[in-house]
Design an enzyme around this catalytic site. Structure first.
Site, mmCIF file in Angstrom:
data_model
loop_
_atom_site.group_PDB
_atom_site.id
_atom_site.type_symbol
_atom_site.label_atom_id
_atom_site.label_comp_id
_atom_site.label_asym_id
_atom_site.label_seq_id
_atom_site.Cartn_x
_atom_site.Cartn_y
_atom_site.Cartn_z
ATOM 1 N N SER A 142 -74.592 -68.000 -3.146
ATOM 2 C CA SER A 142 -76.014 -67.880 -2.825
ATOM 3 C C SER A 142 -76.684 -66.999 -3.868
ATOM 4 O O SER A 142 -76.039 -66.119 -4.465
ATOM 5 C CB SER A 142 -76.193 -67.244 -1.441
ATOM 6 O OG SER A 142 -77.543 -66.915 -1.187
ATOM 7 N N TYR A 155 -74.407 -61.657 5.648
ATOM 8 C CA TYR A 155 -74.370 -62.891 4.851
ATOM 9 C C TYR A 155 -74.467 -62.558 3.362
ATOM 10 O O TYR A 155 -73.669 -63.041 2.548
ATOM 11 C CB TYR A 155 -75.521 -63.805 5.264
ATOM 12 C CG TYR A 155 -75.589 -65.099 4.491
ATOM 13 C CD1 TYR A 155 -74.834 -66.205 4.884
ATOM 14 C CD2 TYR A 155 -76.404 -65.228 3.359
ATOM 15 C CE1 TYR A 155 -74.900 -67.402 4.174
ATOM 16 C CE2 TYR A 155 -76.471 -66.417 2.649
ATOM 17 C CZ TYR A 155 -75.718 -67.501 3.067
ATOM 18 O OH TYR A 155 -75.769 -68.679 2.359
#
Length: 247
Positions: A142, A155
């Site tokens: 990400s 996350y």
């Protein structure tokens, strides 16, 4: 990376980026297996791709990962591409812990799925991949691996860890035939984190086609749009990006 005639596993392949990755490989003449927790979601994907193989697995559980890997290699001995895509994103206000302790199990589920599972699966499948031609491990991380979004702190941390792991794995396997690649998404229009939360993101099909075409052309680490910019940031830009993202 060779994008044809592979046997490919996509974790979390029933929805979002994972589903689009599965479609890309499926349409390019590969044998494709997807796994996930929800059988009905996998079956919906199979309706669109009749020759798709589906397997259920709770990747947050180490014993389940071991059993899954054994079944996978037994049923698909030609497996040569592992795509670690499955992930959980949860919004968290860590300040709440100042007042009361939040349950650890919920944190643990996110860490085990996002961080432990890709490392463990890579470990479990490396001996088999080592024997194959055109083998590859592709980790989906990400932009938040580089600039964390504080609303999703766990996350962001897990994706930073997987980015670091990918760099180390690539270096250690550089003298083997296993390519270690990384896809770095920006915000993408999927249901990650909950329905309707990523509707502002880029189109999932355009993103997936772009990054996989670049891997096919020999790149090892690819982003798209904002994540392509962020992955190339220097220290000052990282600091500025953090302030911009988090107010």
């Amino acid at each position: 990376m060779n994008m044809k005639n592979n046997t490919v596993l996509v974790t979390g392949g029933g929805t979002g980026i994972g589903l689009e990755i599965a479609k890309y490989f499926y349409e390019n003449g590969n044998e494709v297996i997807i796994c996930g927790r929800r059988l009905e979601v996998l079956e919906d994907a199979q309706k669109v791709m009749p020759n798709l193989h589906i397997l259920t697995c709770d990747l947050s559980n180490a014993n389940a990962r071991k059993a899954f890997s054994a079944k996978l290699l037994s049923n698909f001995p030609n497996l040569n591409v592992l795509i670690n895509n499955a992930g959980i994103q949860r919004f968290r206000n860590l300040r709440e812990n100042l007042l009361t302790e939040n349950g650890w199990a919920d944190y643990q589920d996110e860490i085990q799925t996002n961080l432990e599972a890709p490392i463990h699966l890579s470990n479990l499948l490396l001996p088999a991949l080592h024997k194959k031609k055109n083998a590859a491990i592709i980790n989906v991380t990400s932009a938040l691996a580089f600039v964390p979004y504080t609303a999703v702190p766990v996350y962001s941390a897990t994706k930073a860890a997987i980015h670091s792991f990918t760099l180390s794995l690539r270096h250690q396997l550089k003298d083997t035939d296993i390519a270690v690649l990384e896809i770095i998404p920006p915000a993408v229009n999927t249901d990650l984190g909950g329905k309707g939360l990523h509707t502002y993101g880029v189109d999932v099909t355009e993103f997936t086609t772009s990054v996989l075409n670049r891997l096919a052309n020999g790149e090892e680490e690819v982003g798209y749009g904002g994540s392509e910019e962020i992955r190339l940031f220097g220290k000052t830009q990282l600091s500025e990006g953090f302030k911009k993202m988090n107010g």
